[in-house]
Motif scaffolding. Structure first.
Motif, PDB file in Angstrom:
ATOM      1  N   GLU A 126       0.836  -1.198   0.000  1.00  0.00           N
ATOM      2  CA  GLU A 126       0.000   0.000   0.000  1.00  0.00           C
ATOM      3  C   GLU A 126       0.876   1.255   0.000  1.00  0.00           C
ATOM      4  OE1 GLU A 126       0.544  -1.238   4.304  1.00  0.00           O
ATOM      5  OE2 GLU A 126      -0.002  -2.201   2.420  1.00  0.00           O
ATOM      6  N   PRO A 127       0.468   2.285  -0.747  1.00  0.00           N
ATOM      7  CA  PRO A 127       1.259   3.519  -0.798  1.00  0.00           C
ATOM      8  C   PRO A 127       1.082   4.336   0.473  1.00  0.00           C
ATOM      9  CG  PRO A 127      -0.747   3.788  -2.062  1.00  0.00           C
ATOM     10  CD  PRO A 127      -0.718   2.344  -1.608  1.00  0.00           C
ATOM     11  N   GLN A 128       2.010   5.233   0.721  1.00  0.00           N
ATOM     12  CA  GLN A 128       1.896   6.123   1.870  1.00  0.00           C
ATOM     13  C   GLN A 128       0.675   7.032   1.720  1.00  0.00           C
ATOM     14  OE1 GLN A 128       2.651   8.036   5.447  1.00  0.00           O
ATOM     15  NE2 GLN A 128       3.625   6.207   4.668  1.00  0.00           N
ATOM     16  N   VAL A 129       0.440   7.492   0.505  1.00  0.00           N
ATOM     17  CA  VAL A 129      -0.726   8.332   0.216  1.00  0.00           C
ATOM     18  C   VAL A 129      -1.730   7.498  -0.574  1.00  0.00           C
ATOM     19  CG1 VAL A 129      -1.570  10.420  -0.896  1.00  0.00           C
ATOM     20  CG2 VAL A 129       0.686  10.413   0.192  1.00  0.00           C
ATOM     21  N   ILE A 130      -2.879   7.232   0.013  1.00  0.00           N
ATOM     22  CA  ILE A 130      -3.899   6.410  -0.632  1.00  0.00           C
ATOM     23  C   ILE A 130      -4.743   7.281  -1.555  1.00  0.00           C
ATOM     24  CG2 ILE A 130      -5.932   4.968  -0.242  1.00  0.00           C
ATOM     25  CD1 ILE A 130      -4.721   4.116   2.389  1.00  0.00           C
ATOM     26  N   GLN A 131      -4.829   6.882  -2.817  1.00  0.00           N
ATOM     27  CA  GLN A 131      -5.595   7.630  -3.809  1.00  0.00           C
ATOM     28  C   GLN A 131      -6.755   6.777  -4.301  1.00  0.00           C
ATOM     29  OE1 GLN A 131      -5.048  10.710  -4.545  1.00  0.00           O
ATOM     30  NE2 GLN A 131      -2.951  11.110  -3.856  1.00  0.00           N
ATOM     31  N   ILE A 132      -7.918   7.388  -4.445  1.00  0.00           N
ATOM     32  CA  ILE A 132      -9.091   6.677  -4.930  1.00  0.00           C
ATOM     33  C   ILE A 132      -8.939   6.389  -6.422  1.00  0.00           C
ATOM     34  CG2 ILE A 132     -10.381   8.787  -5.455  1.00  0.00           C
ATOM     35  CD1 ILE A 132     -12.903   7.330  -4.460  1.00  0.00           C
ATOM     36  N   LYS A 133      -9.376   5.199  -6.850  1.00  0.00           N
ATOM     37  CA  LYS A 133      -9.287   4.804  -8.252  1.00  0.00           C
ATOM     38  C   LYS A 133     -10.461   5.384  -9.047  1.00  0.00           C
ATOM     39  CE  LYS A 133      -5.653   2.298  -7.461  1.00  0.00           C
ATOM     40  NZ  LYS A 133      -4.318   2.735  -7.933  1.00  0.00           N
ATOM     41  N   LYS A 150      -8.202  17.068   5.519  1.00  0.00           N
ATOM     42  CA  LYS A 150      -6.978  17.166   4.726  1.00  0.00           C
ATOM     43  C   LYS A 150      -6.116  15.915   4.838  1.00  0.00           C
ATOM     44  CE  LYS A 150      -6.791  22.209   5.151  1.00  0.00           C
ATOM     45  NZ  LYS A 150      -5.996  23.380   5.595  1.00  0.00           N
ATOM     46  N   VAL A 151      -6.708  14.823   5.305  1.00  0.00           N
ATOM     47  CA  VAL A 151      -5.950  13.583   5.473  1.00  0.00           C
ATOM     48  C   VAL A 151      -5.564  13.028   4.109  1.00  0.00           C
ATOM     49  CG1 VAL A 151      -6.062  11.192   6.230  1.00  0.00           C
ATOM     50  CG2 VAL A 151      -6.971  12.991   7.671  1.00  0.00           C
ATOM     51  N   ASN A 152      -4.267  12.830   3.898  1.00  0.00           N
ATOM     52  CA  ASN A 152      -3.801  12.272   2.635  1.00  0.00           C
ATOM     53  C   ASN A 152      -2.813  11.130   2.809  1.00  0.00           C
ATOM     54  OD1 ASN A 152      -5.165  13.935   0.699  1.00  0.00           O
ATOM     55  ND2 ASN A 152      -3.854  15.623   1.339  1.00  0.00           N
ATOM     56  N   SER A 153      -2.353  10.890   4.030  1.00  0.00           N
ATOM     57  CA  SER A 153      -1.326   9.866   4.197  1.00  0.00           C
ATOM     58  C   SER A 153      -1.521   9.094   5.491  1.00  0.00           C
ATOM     59  CB  SER A 153       0.068  10.508   4.199  1.00  0.00           C
ATOM     60  OG  SER A 153       0.292  11.205   5.410  1.00  0.00           O
ATOM     61  N   LEU A 154      -0.806   7.976   5.600  1.00  0.00           N
ATOM     62  CA  LEU A 154      -0.890   7.134   6.790  1.00  0.00           C
ATOM     63  C   LEU A 154      -0.294   7.823   8.007  1.00  0.00           C
ATOM     64  CD1 LEU A 154       0.185   3.713   5.228  1.00  0.00           C
ATOM     65  CD2 LEU A 154      -2.103   4.626   5.530  1.00  0.00           C
ATOM     66  N   SER A 155       0.532   8.843   7.780  1.00  0.00           N
ATOM     67  CA  SER A 155       1.198   9.537   8.884  1.00  0.00           C
ATOM     68  C   SER A 155       0.375  10.701   9.425  1.00  0.00           C
ATOM     69  CB  SER A 155       2.567  10.067   8.418  1.00  0.00           C
ATOM     70  OG  SER A 155       3.363   9.025   7.922  1.00  0.00           O
ATOM     71  N   SER A 156      -0.770  10.988   8.805  1.00  0.00           N
ATOM     72  CA  SER A 156      -1.544  12.170   9.194  1.00  0.00           C
ATOM     73  C   SER A 156      -2.107  12.052  10.601  1.00  0.00           C
ATOM     74  CB  SER A 156      -2.688  12.397   8.200  1.00  0.00           C
ATOM     75  OG  SER A 156      -2.190  12.622   6.913  1.00  0.00           O
ATOM     76  N   THR A 157      -2.636  10.881  10.928  1.00  0.00           N
ATOM     77  CA  THR A 157      -3.201  10.667  12.267  1.00  0.00           C
ATOM     78  C   THR A 157      -2.668   9.350  12.825  1.00  0.00           C
ATOM     79  OG1 THR A 157      -5.138   9.625  11.260  1.00  0.00           O
ATOM     80  CG2 THR A 157      -5.322  11.953  11.814  1.00  0.00           C
ATOM     81  N   PRO A 158      -1.381   9.296  13.159  1.00  0.00           N
ATOM     82  CA  PRO A 158      -0.778   8.020  13.582  1.00  0.00           C
ATOM     83  C   PRO A 158      -1.352   7.470  14.877  1.00  0.00           C
ATOM     84  CG  PRO A 158       0.716   9.841  13.998  1.00  0.00           C
ATOM     85  CD  PRO A 158      -0.420  10.405  13.195  1.00  0.00           C
ATOM     86  N   TYR A 159      -1.925   8.341  15.720  1.00  0.00           N
ATOM     87  CA  TYR A 159      -2.459   7.880  17.003  1.00  0.00           C
ATOM     88  C   TYR A 159      -3.981   8.014  17.045  1.00  0.00           C
ATOM     89  CZ  TYR A 159       2.459   8.469  18.073  1.00  0.00           C
ATOM     90  OH  TYR A 159       3.826   8.399  18.037  1.00  0.00           O
ATOM     91  N   ALA A 160      -4.622   7.827  15.906  1.00  0.00           N
ATOM     92  CA  ALA A 160      -6.081   7.938  15.840  1.00  0.00           C
ATOM     93  C   ALA A 160      -6.728   6.937  16.793  1.00  0.00           C
ATOM     94  CB  ALA A 160      -6.560   7.684  14.411  1.00  0.00           C
ATOM     95  N   ASN A 161      -7.658   7.432  17.601  1.00  0.00           N
ATOM     96  CA  ASN A 161      -8.356   6.588  18.573  1.00  0.00           C
ATOM     97  C   ASN A 161      -9.503   5.873  17.872  1.00  0.00           C
ATOM     98  OD1 ASN A 161      -9.294   5.397  20.897  1.00  0.00           O
ATOM     99  ND2 ASN A 161     -10.357   7.228  21.624  1.00  0.00           N
ATOM    100  N   VAL A 162      -9.243   4.668  17.392  1.00  0.00           N
ATOM    101  CA  VAL A 162     -10.242   3.903  16.646  1.00  0.00           C
ATOM    102  C   VAL A 162     -10.604   2.652  17.435  1.00  0.00           C
ATOM    103  CG1 VAL A 162      -9.414   4.738  14.427  1.00  0.00           C
ATOM    104  CG2 VAL A 162      -8.461   2.640  15.372  1.00  0.00           C
ATOM    105  N   PRO A 163     -11.757   2.034  17.140  1.00  0.00           N
ATOM    106  CA  PRO A 163     -12.138   0.795  17.841  1.00  0.00           C
ATOM    107  C   PRO A 163     -11.081  -0.282  17.671  1.00  0.00           C
ATOM    108  CG  PRO A 163     -13.985   1.664  16.584  1.00  0.00           C
ATOM    109  CD  PRO A 163     -12.788   2.471  16.193  1.00  0.00           C
ATOM    110  N   ARG A 164     -10.801  -0.985  18.745  1.00  0.00           N
ATOM    111  CA  ARG A 164      -9.807  -2.055  18.689  1.00  0.00           C
ATOM    112  C   ARG A 164     -10.395  -3.281  18.010  1.00  0.00           C
ATOM    113  NH1 ARG A 164      -6.618  -2.838  24.225  1.00  0.00           N
ATOM    114  NH2 ARG A 164      -5.335  -4.004  22.753  1.00  0.00           N
ATOM    115  N   LEU A 165      -9.569  -3.952  17.227  1.00  0.00           N
ATOM    116  CA  LEU A 165     -10.016  -5.146  16.527  1.00  0.00           C
ATOM    117  C   LEU A 165     -10.126  -6.320  17.493  1.00  0.00           C
ATOM    118  CD1 LEU A 165      -7.821  -4.922  13.300  1.00  0.00           C
ATOM    119  CD2 LEU A 165     -10.156  -4.110  13.640  1.00  0.00           C
ATOM    120  N   THR A 166     -11.014  -7.247  17.180  1.00  0.00           N
ATOM    121  CA  THR A 166     -11.161  -8.449  17.993  1.00  0.00           C
ATOM    122  C   THR A 166      -9.913  -9.312  17.858  1.00  0.00           C
ATOM    123  OG1 THR A 166     -13.543  -8.426  17.615  1.00  0.00           O
ATOM    124  CG2 THR A 166     -12.574 -10.486  18.419  1.00  0.00           C
TER     125      THR A 166
END
Length: 209
Positions: free
Chosen positions: A117-124, A175-191
């Protein structure tokens, strides 16, 4: 009288006889098929494959690379009214919906499994068309018919198609364009994929050391 055609049972018997391995290979083939079947079932389990049939936005963070997109969507106005599929998957008919999900899912699974996966995810392009259709579908009561035609028309300047987000640039992901934009995003934990009994066993073993 013409020659009688074989019934279904005899046809299946011929197919079985053709596919059946020689006696000395039967046991190894059974073992091999068991291993392959186990790997397939395990892959479906750890990837939570069944979840991709739903509209739950948490499915999109089965792969951690979508954490920034999930968090920015959750905090946006769209997070209260629309799911990921409402925007990113065609909604005109169920066959097209699941065909699109299957194609997109296989591409994503391949990319994330191979870690390409690229650092910057672009929609196809296919994704752009789906999002554009859904923008108009949801907001058609607020869009003048002339504006709808103008959005889909070629530009006089560059002859390229215009999209809603050419103007509404920060909807809904900011303005999120890369995986580094929100490295500590508080998201639901996976099972956890590890069985509970195995986790307890490892904890007990570690406590003895």
């Amino acid at each position: 009288m013409g020659k009688e055609t074989p019934d279904n049972q005899s046809v299946f018997r011929k197919i079985y006889s053709f596919l059946k391995p020689p006696p000395k290979w039967q046991f190894p083939v059974i073992i091999l098929l068991g291993i392959m079947g186990g790997l397939i079932i395990h892959t479906f389990y750890i990837s939570n494959a069944v979840s991709y049939l739903s509209d739950d936005p948490k499915t999109c963070i089965n792969c951690h690379v979508m954490n920034p997109q999930f968090k920015t969507w959750e905090r946006s106005s769209h997070g209260r009214f629309a799911t990921c599929n409402d925007c990113h998957v065609p909604q005109d008919n169920i066959l097209r919906t699941y065909w699109f999900k299957a194609q997109d899912g296989m591409r994503h699974a391949t990319i994330f499994t191979l870690r390409t996966e690229p650092q910057v995810i672009q929609i196809k392009d296919a994704g752009k068309q789906a999002v554009q259709e859904n923008c108009i579908r949801c907001h058609q009561n607020n869009i003048h018919p002339i504006a709808v035609r103008a959005i889909g028309a070629a530009s006089i300047i560059d002859e390229g198609q215009r999209f809603c987000w050419d103007c509404h640039r920060e909807v809904p992901h900011g303005k999120v364009n890369s995986l580094s934009s929100t490295p500590y995003a508080n998201v639901p934990r996976l099972t956890p994929i590890m069985p509970e009994w195995l986790s307890k066993f490892i904890e007990e073993e570690n406590s003895k050391k």
